[in-house]
Motif scaffolding. Sequence first.
Motif, mmCIF file in Angstrom:
data_model
loop_
_atom_site.group_PDB
_atom_site.id
_atom_site.type_symbol
_atom_site.label_atom_id
_atom_site.label_comp_id
_atom_site.label_asym_id
_atom_site.label_seq_id
_atom_site.Cartn_x
_atom_site.Cartn_y
_atom_site.Cartn_z
ATOM 1 N N ARG A 194 0.821 -1.207 0.000
ATOM 2 C CA ARG A 194 0.000 0.000 0.000
ATOM 3 C C ARG A 194 0.856 1.258 0.000
ATOM 4 O O ARG A 194 0.555 2.232 -0.707
ATOM 5 C CB ARG A 194 -0.925 0.003 1.221
ATOM 6 N N THR A 195 1.941 1.253 0.749
ATOM 7 C CA THR A 195 2.794 2.434 0.823
ATOM 8 C C THR A 195 3.519 2.682 -0.490
ATOM 9 O O THR A 195 3.579 3.822 -0.977
ATOM 10 C CB THR A 195 3.813 2.274 1.965
ATOM 11 N N VAL A 196 4.056 1.625 -1.086
ATOM 12 C CA VAL A 196 4.765 1.772 -2.362
ATOM 13 C C VAL A 196 3.801 2.233 -3.449
ATOM 14 O O VAL A 196 4.134 3.113 -4.265
ATOM 15 C CB VAL A 196 5.456 0.453 -2.751
ATOM 16 N N SER A 197 2.595 1.671 -3.489
ATOM 17 C CA SER A 197 1.615 2.078 -4.495
ATOM 18 C C SER A 197 1.218 3.535 -4.306
ATOM 19 O O SER A 197 1.115 4.300 -5.272
ATOM 20 C CB SER A 197 0.393 1.171 -4.412
ATOM 21 N N TRP A 198 0.984 3.928 -3.056
ATOM 22 C CA TRP A 198 0.612 5.324 -2.797
ATOM 23 C C TRP A 198 1.735 6.272 -3.187
ATOM 24 O O TRP A 198 1.488 7.336 -3.754
ATOM 25 C CB TRP A 198 0.281 5.500 -1.321
ATOM 26 N N PHE A 199 2.983 5.920 -2.908
ATOM 27 C CA PHE A 199 4.118 6.781 -3.257
ATOM 28 C C PHE A 199 4.242 6.907 -4.770
ATOM 29 O O PHE A 199 4.532 7.996 -5.287
ATOM 30 C CB PHE A 199 5.403 6.212 -2.659
ATOM 31 N N TYR A 200 4.021 5.807 -5.496
ATOM 32 C CA TYR A 200 4.083 5.856 -6.963
ATOM 33 C C TYR A 200 3.025 6.803 -7.508
ATOM 34 O O TYR A 200 3.303 7.641 -8.385
ATOM 35 C CB TYR A 200 3.893 4.452 -7.527
ATOM 36 N N LEU A 201 1.812 6.678 -7.013
ATOM 37 C CA LEU A 201 0.745 7.564 -7.480
ATOM 38 C C LEU A 201 1.048 9.015 -7.145
ATOM 39 O O LEU A 201 0.838 9.913 -7.974
ATOM 40 C CB LEU A 201 -0.585 7.154 -6.853
ATOM 41 N N TRP A 202 1.523 9.252 -5.941
ATOM 42 C CA TRP A 202 1.839 10.629 -5.542
ATOM 43 C C TRP A 202 2.916 11.237 -6.427
ATOM 44 O O TRP A 202 2.831 12.403 -6.818
ATOM 45 C CB TRP A 202 2.297 10.623 -4.085
ATOM 46 N N LEU A 203 3.917 10.451 -6.796
ATOM 47 C CA LEU A 203 5.035 10.965 -7.587
ATOM 48 C C LEU A 203 4.613 11.272 -9.014
ATOM 49 O O LEU A 203 4.805 12.395 -9.510
ATOM 50 C CB LEU A 203 6.184 9.958 -7.568
ATOM 51 N N PHE A 204 4.002 10.296 -9.690
ATOM 52 C CA PHE A 204 3.730 10.469 -11.123
ATOM 53 C C PHE A 204 2.490 11.313 -11.389
ATOM 54 O O PHE A 204 2.314 11.807 -12.501
ATOM 55 C CB PHE A 204 3.592 9.103 -11.796
ATOM 56 N N ARG A 205 1.619 11.487 -10.411
ATOM 57 C CA ARG A 205 0.521 12.431 -10.590
ATOM 58 C C ARG A 205 0.931 13.857 -10.274
ATOM 59 O O ARG A 205 0.209 14.799 -10.607
ATOM 60 C CB ARG A 205 -0.676 12.025 -9.722
ATOM 61 N N SER A 206 2.096 14.023 -9.649
ATOM 62 C CA SER A 206 2.576 15.353 -9.316
ATOM 63 C C SER A 206 3.519 15.917 -10.371
ATOM 64 O O SER A 206 3.596 17.135 -10.538
ATOM 65 C CB SER A 206 3.292 15.330 -7.958
ATOM 66 N N VAL A 207 4.235 15.031 -11.071
ATOM 67 C CA VAL A 207 5.227 15.472 -12.051
ATOM 68 C C VAL A 207 4.559 15.562 -13.424
ATOM 69 O O VAL A 207 3.879 14.619 -13.840
ATOM 70 C CB VAL A 207 6.420 14.498 -12.098
ATOM 71 N N PRO A 208 4.715 16.663 -14.152
ATOM 72 C CA PRO A 208 4.125 16.765 -15.498
ATOM 73 C C PRO A 208 4.713 15.714 -16.446
ATOM 74 O O PRO A 208 5.857 15.284 -16.304
ATOM 75 C CB PRO A 208 4.493 18.190 -15.941
ATOM 76 N N LEU A 209 3.911 15.335 -17.425
ATOM 77 C CA LEU A 209 4.330 14.297 -18.361
ATOM 78 C C LEU A 209 5.541 14.733 -19.175
ATOM 79 O O LEU A 209 6.438 13.921 -19.444
ATOM 80 C CB LEU A 209 3.166 13.936 -19.286
ATOM 81 N N ILE A 210 5.608 15.981 -19.579
ATOM 82 C CA ILE A 210 6.726 16.448 -20.379
ATOM 83 C C ILE A 210 8.035 16.351 -19.597
ATOM 84 O O ILE A 210 9.094 16.041 -20.151
ATOM 85 C CB ILE A 210 6.473 17.892 -20.880
ATOM 86 N N VAL A 211 7.974 16.564 -18.271
ATOM 87 C CA VAL A 211 9.162 16.436 -17.435
ATOM 88 C C VAL A 211 9.609 14.979 -17.367
ATOM 89 O O VAL A 211 10.813 14.676 -17.414
ATOM 90 C CB VAL A 211 8.892 17.006 -16.031
ATOM 91 N N VAL A 212 8.657 14.058 -17.253
ATOM 92 C CA VAL A 212 8.991 12.632 -17.229
ATOM 93 C C VAL A 212 9.661 12.211 -18.534
ATOM 94 O O VAL A 212 10.681 11.498 -18.531
ATOM 95 C CB VAL A 212 7.722 11.800 -16.970
ATOM 96 N N LEU A 213 9.112 12.664 -19.672
ATOM 97 C CA LEU A 213 9.689 12.301 -20.964
ATOM 98 C C LEU A 213 11.093 12.871 -21.131
ATOM 99 O O LEU A 213 12.011 12.167 -21.593
ATOM 100 C CB LEU A 213 8.775 12.785 -22.088
ATOM 101 N N LEU A 214 11.284 14.106 -20.769
ATOM 102 C CA LEU A 214 12.611 14.716 -20.902
ATOM 103 C C LEU A 214 13.615 14.078 -19.948
ATOM 104 O O LEU A 214 14.792 13.920 -20.290
ATOM 105 C CB LEU A 214 12.517 16.223 -20.648
ATOM 106 N N PHE A 215 13.184 13.704 -18.764
ATOM 107 C CA PHE A 215 14.074 13.042 -17.816
ATOM 108 C C PHE A 215 14.508 11.681 -18.368
ATOM 109 O O PHE A 215 15.698 11.316 -18.290
ATOM 110 C CB PHE A 215 13.376 12.884 -16.476
ATOM 111 N N LEU A 216 13.567 10.909 -18.912
ATOM 112 C CA LEU A 216 13.925 9.610 -19.484
ATOM 113 C C LEU A 216 14.789 9.765 -20.733
ATOM 114 O O LEU A 216 15.657 8.929 -21.005
ATOM 115 C CB LEU A 216 12.655 8.828 -19.821
ATOM 116 N N TYR A 217 14.556 10.830 -21.485
ATOM 117 C CA TYR A 217 15.338 11.058 -22.700
ATOM 118 C C TYR A 217 16.806 11.336 -22.367
ATOM 119 O O TYR A 217 17.700 10.974 -23.137
ATOM 120 C CB TYR A 217 14.741 12.227 -23.482
ATOM 121 N N ASN A 218 17.044 11.942 -21.227
ATOM 122 C CA ASN A 218 18.410 12.235 -20.784
ATOM 123 C C ASN A 218 18.870 11.285 -19.682
ATOM 124 O O ASN A 218 19.798 11.606 -18.931
ATOM 125 C CB ASN A 218 18.498 13.684 -20.277
#
Length: 338
Positions: free
Chosen positions: A124-148
């Motif tokens: 439950r804690t790991v799932s909640w942390f995942y949701l909190w992280l990826f719902r807080s970070v914009p998608l464009i930031v995630v893509l650029l971070f993975l690109y680099n």
Amino acid sequence: MPSSRESPGAAVTLADVPGPVPEPGPAGPPPTEKPPAAQRVLPLRRPGRWLAAAVVLVLVAQIVHGLVTNPFYQWDRFAYWFLRPAVLDGLLVTLEVTFLSAVLGLLGGVLLALARLSPSPVLRTVSWFYLWLFRSVPLIVVLLFLYNFSALYQTVSLGIPFGPAFFTFDENRLATDMAVAVVGLSLHEAAYASEVVRGGILSVDQGQHEAAAALGLPKRYQFLRIVLPQALRSFVPNYVNQLIGLIKATSLVFYVSLLDLFGAAQSMSSTYPGDIVPLLLVATVWYLILTSVVSVVQFYVERRSSRGALRTLPPTPWQRLRTGAAELRVRARRETAS
């Protein structure tokens, strides 16, 4: 002299009844009443509704007229670019990225939802942390971070923490433009899909879970045969809405050097600066077509999943068309007969 008390069995004749005796009428059938004349039921007139409809139609006509007659849109160039190979190649990339991201994101969302509903506090804690992280970070930031990502980690290994590595991968070979786009969209999509799945599961009545557990059914059978079919009724509309958002979100993969539909239109507009507006219209129309197809599929999936819950299934567009045509024919016959 007549007695003042009559016996119980004495018969009463017309002579015993006070008042005038009615004369017998002529023999014949009883009179019949005439049926009331059929009256036509007129609907209640609503002038406000007709006025609002007229205003809306005028506005729609003005918008359509402006789109058709404005030379700024360059509809001849729109027709030229609509089926060009570069645009179709970008459309195929959009479909591929959308399909892979939708499947992986849904699988990840199901796992995250089950972990969120698990009695294990770690899951439950790991799932909640995942949701909190990826719902807080914009998608464009995630893509650029993975690109680099290769600038931070040149190799990726799997093994024992602080110990030997069993498998080692070269990140430069793995992080292709397609892989970055699919992974980024899938990670972002899984966070939102998990809440959709969890909401669908929670919408099932608790008595259904208790009845399945009382029958001694395995957990997997309970989920697949009892919980999931009922959860689909609330799951499908929300997830299709999320899927439509995913189709539009694929336009961001242009920023990680992947030429999707929007990227192809953007690349062609830089080469042909005079066709910026027609190329944007081409991308817009293709996105409208894709979302419309998804909406049609959503209607039939909802219609199928609602069997057993509704007394009457919602009519399909073809059934509505036939019903409307039949009503028009009946109305025309009534007006002709009157």
